[in-house]
Design an enzyme around this catalytic site. Structure first.
Site, short mmCIF file in Angstrom:
data_model
loop_
_atom_site.label_atom_id
_atom_site.label_comp_id
_atom_site.label_asym_id
_atom_site.label_seq_id
_atom_site.Cartn_x
_atom_site.Cartn_y
_atom_site.Cartn_z
CG PHE A 18 -35.72 15.01 -7.35
CD1 PHE A 18 -36.33 16.25 -7.22
CD2 PHE A 18 -35.99 14.03 -6.40
CE1 PHE A 18 -37.19 16.51 -6.16
CE2 PHE A 18 -36.85 14.28 -5.35
CZ PHE A 18 -37.43 15.52 -5.21
CB THR A 132 -32.16 4.76 -0.60
OG1 THR A 132 -33.52 4.38 -0.38
CG2 THR A 132 -31.44 3.53 -1.16
CG ASP A 133 -36.10 4.65 3.30
OD1 ASP A 133 -35.97 4.65 2.06
OD2 ASP A 133 -37.21 4.80 3.86
CD GLU A 134 -36.60 2.58 -2.13
OE1 GLU A 134 -36.55 1.64 -2.93
OE2 GLU A 134 -37.05 3.70 -2.41
CE1 TYR A 157 -31.95 3.44 -6.32
CE2 TYR A 157 -33.68 2.90 -4.74
CZ TYR A 157 -32.69 3.76 -5.19
OH TYR A 157 -32.45 4.93 -4.52
CE LYS A 161 -28.29 4.69 -3.63
NZ LYS A 161 -27.46 5.81 -4.18
CG ASN A 186 -39.93 6.99 -0.97
OD1 ASN A 186 -39.56 6.14 -0.17
ND2 ASN A 186 -40.33 6.68 -2.19
CG ASN A 187 -35.68 13.12 -1.05
OD1 ASN A 187 -34.81 13.97 -1.17
ND2 ASN A 187 -35.60 12.19 -0.10
NE ARG A 283 -42.25 -0.41 -7.84
CZ ARG A 283 -41.93 0.75 -7.26
NH1 ARG A 283 -41.54 0.77 -6.00
NH2 ARG A 283 -41.97 1.88 -7.92
N PRO A 284 -43.19 -5.97 -8.93
CG PRO A 284 -41.78 -7.07 -10.42
CD PRO A 284 -42.69 -5.89 -10.31
N GLY A 285 -42.30 -7.76 -5.97
CA GLY A 285 -41.53 -7.61 -4.73
C GLY A 285 -41.84 -6.32 -3.99
P1 NAD Z 1 -32.31 11.08 -10.40
O1 NAD Z 1 -32.61 9.82 -11.15
O2 NAD Z 1 -33.27 12.22 -10.46
O3 NAD Z 1 -30.89 11.66 -10.88
C1 NAD Z 1 -29.77 10.85 -11.08
C2 NAD Z 1 -28.72 11.70 -11.79
O4 NAD Z 1 -27.52 10.91 -11.92
C3 NAD Z 1 -29.12 12.15 -13.18
O5 NAD Z 1 -28.83 13.53 -13.36
C4 NAD Z 1 -28.26 11.29 -14.10
O6 NAD Z 1 -27.96 11.91 -15.33
C5 NAD Z 1 -27.03 11.06 -13.24
N1 NAD Z 1 -26.31 9.83 -13.59
C6 NAD Z 1 -26.82 8.58 -13.74
N2 NAD Z 1 -25.86 7.71 -14.08
C7 NAD Z 1 -24.70 8.42 -14.12
C8 NAD Z 1 -23.36 8.07 -14.39
N3 NAD Z 1 -23.01 6.81 -14.70
N4 NAD Z 1 -22.41 9.03 -14.33
C9 NAD Z 1 -22.75 10.30 -14.01
N5 NAD Z 1 -24.01 10.70 -13.78
C10 NAD Z 1 -24.98 9.77 -13.83
O7 NAD Z 1 -32.06 10.62 -8.92
P2 NAD Z 1 -32.47 11.35 -7.54
O8 NAD Z 1 -33.86 11.00 -7.22
O9 NAD Z 1 -32.01 12.76 -7.58
O10 NAD Z 1 -31.53 10.54 -6.52
C11 NAD Z 1 -30.19 10.95 -6.27
C12 NAD Z 1 -29.55 10.01 -5.29
O11 NAD Z 1 -30.31 9.97 -4.09
C13 NAD Z 1 -29.48 8.56 -5.78
O12 NAD Z 1 -28.24 8.03 -5.36
C14 NAD Z 1 -30.64 7.87 -5.07
O13 NAD Z 1 -30.37 6.50 -4.88
C15 NAD Z 1 -30.66 8.63 -3.75
N6 NAD Z 1 -31.95 8.70 -3.06
C16 NAD Z 1 -33.08 9.08 -3.75
C17 NAD Z 1 -34.28 9.20 -3.06
C18 NAD Z 1 -35.54 9.66 -3.78
O14 NAD Z 1 -36.62 9.66 -3.17
N7 NAD Z 1 -35.47 10.10 -5.02
C19 NAD Z 1 -34.34 8.91 -1.68
C20 NAD Z 1 -33.17 8.53 -1.02
C21 NAD Z 1 -31.96 8.44 -1.72
P1 TYD Z 2 -41.68 5.38 -6.17
O1 TYD Z 2 -42.01 6.83 -6.29
O2 TYD Z 2 -41.31 4.62 -7.40
O3 TYD Z 2 -40.53 5.28 -5.07
P2 TYD Z 2 -39.94 3.96 -4.32
O4 TYD Z 2 -40.32 2.76 -5.09
O5 TYD Z 2 -38.48 4.23 -4.40
O6 TYD Z 2 -40.50 3.99 -2.95
O7 TYD Z 2 -42.91 4.63 -5.51
C1 TYD Z 2 -43.43 5.06 -4.27
C2 TYD Z 2 -44.63 4.21 -3.95
O8 TYD Z 2 -45.64 4.46 -4.93
C3 TYD Z 2 -44.36 2.71 -4.01
O9 TYD Z 2 -45.11 2.06 -2.97
C4 TYD Z 2 -44.91 2.29 -5.35
C5 TYD Z 2 -46.04 3.27 -5.58
N1 TYD Z 2 -46.31 3.60 -6.99
C6 TYD Z 2 -47.61 3.47 -7.51
O10 TYD Z 2 -48.55 3.09 -6.80
N2 TYD Z 2 -47.81 3.76 -8.83
C7 TYD Z 2 -46.81 4.18 -9.64
O11 TYD Z 2 -47.05 4.41 -10.86
C8 TYD Z 2 -45.49 4.33 -9.09
C9 TYD Z 2 -44.34 4.79 -9.96
C10 TYD Z 2 -45.29 4.03 -7.76
#
Ligand code: NAD
Ligand code: TYD
Length: 347
Positions: A18, A132-134, A157, A161, A186-187, A283-285
């Protein structure tokens, strides 16, 4: 620090996911001449269709490979001016399920393999660890963690990170690698795998399927448009200081609960509030609130452009107009997880 020169060659990991795919699209728009190598294993979350119009470019190369595989990584870092490490296992709910060792393996060990190759073969490149901020864990209101805040991750997770951030910063201090770490909230936006809350709720609303809202929906996430995140990453790469951490977040005012975001989605899709299905125990925890102080990235000149209401509206439009993209996922790779996790069919 002086502005870094425009890179000639960028190695992106996880560029079929993504955020990585948004970053590649943005990098390409900015500089059509830059060479982009995308190392992506194509796990369930990766999708080459996230890169329309890029895959045919002679200046783009996708290597289907694993960040944990030393030889693959060694063969790619040699000419990179920037290494931008997105590849990860990224879904909290998968990390709390059985057999979640891939989170430690990919997120911690994969980061080590990549950095070790950079240290040995390309020490002059800039390396950005996408964090991530998590990692700050559950943050009580009104606290706003800055970059020096103690890490207190709650899920496997976020713990993995946090481990990756520590490895990256250790390579800066011990080996002098030009590492920076970003920690974003979160994006949301186009091409987000529909396991995450916003795309799951939008696509379920569009199909009049139940919307599984966890634990009352009072939790706070500081939702940021993926384009705003990628702008911040480019700025960090251009102007960030070696060894530094940069929080990135929207700082929504007022802060929005999951229930409020769900209501925005219902309004934009025209779906009924009766679709909301309150779920407990999935969602434990469960962290109640994430938030970060963002003065440091804002001091570099970054400010998010998208407002949450507009952002949700345009994201809903994208999912409504791109059914083929997410229907293929929901009827394919995602189905098994959905049925096991939510105990009902995905479509
Ligand atoms: P995503 O799950 O959409 O994509 C992850 C990508 O990594 C996939 O294309 C997958 O094929 C690839 N991948 C996984 N394991 C691999 C491996 N061993 N070798 C090579 N490629 C591999 O994730 P995303 O939401 O795009 O997140 C990208 C990064 O940003 C992550 O590091 C995540 O922790 C961080 N992040 C995400 C968010 C969010 O809200 N999604 C927020 C802050 C930080
Ligand atoms: P998520 O999109 O999984 O991101 P993150 O856990 O990394 O913050 O979840 C965002 C929020 O939405 C989180 O508080 C959990 C909640 N959530 C639901 O309520 N239902 C769902 O099915 C999912 C996947 C998440």
């Amino acid at each position: 620090m002086e502005k870094s020169l425009a890179p000639r060659s960028v190695l992106v990991t996880g560029g079929c996911g993504f955020i990585g795919s948004c970053f590649i699209r943005m990098l390409r728009d900015r500089d059509p001449e830059v060479e982009i190598v995308n190392l992506d294993l194509l796990t369930y979350a990766g999708n080459p269709e996230n890169l329309p119009g890029i895959t045919d470019s002679p200046r783009y190369r996708w290597v289907r490979g694993d960040v944990r595989h030393e030889e693959t990584v060694e063969s790619l870092v040699g000419s990179a001016d920037w290494v931008v490490h997105f590849a990860a296992e990224s879904h909290v709910d998968r990390s709390t399920a059985a057999k979640a060792g891939a989170f430690v393996d990919t997120n911690v060990y994969g980061t080590f393999v990549l950095l070790d190759a950079v240290r040995r073969l390309r020490p002059e490149c800039r390396y950005l660890q996408i964090g991530t901020d998590e990692v700050y864990g559950d943050v009580a209101f009104p606290q706003m963690p800055d970059e020096g805040w103690m890490l207190d991750p709650s899920s496997p997770y976020s713990a993995s990170k946090a481990g990756a951030d520590h490895i990256a910063l250790a390579f800066a201090r011990t080996h002098g690698v030009d590492v920076m770490v970003s920690r974003c909230t979160n994006n949301y936006g186009a091409y987000q795998y529909p396991e995450k809350m916003i795309p799951l709720f939008i696509t379920n609303a569009l199909d009049s399927l139940p919307i599984p809202l966890y634990d009352g929906g009072g939790q706070i996430r500081d939702w940021l448009r993926v384009e705003d995140h990628c702008e911040a990453l480019l700025l960090i790469l251009e102007e960030g200081r070696p060894g530094e951490i940069y929080n990135v977040g929207a700082n929504q005012e007022p802060e929005r609960t999951n229930l409020e975001v769900t209501e925005m989605i219902l309004e934009c899709t025209g779906a009924s509030a009766s679709l909301i299905e309150h779920r407990h125990g999935l969602r434990p925890g469960h962290d109640q609130r994430y938030a970060v102080a963002t003065e440091k990235i804002r001091a570099l000149g970054w400010t998010p452009r998208a407002d949450i209401q507009e952002g949700i509206a345009s994201t809903v439009r994208w999912y409504a107009e791109n059914r083929g993209w997410w229907e293929a996922i929901k009827s394919g790779a995602y189905r098994e997880f959905y049925e096991a996790h939510y105990g009902r069919p995905a479509s």
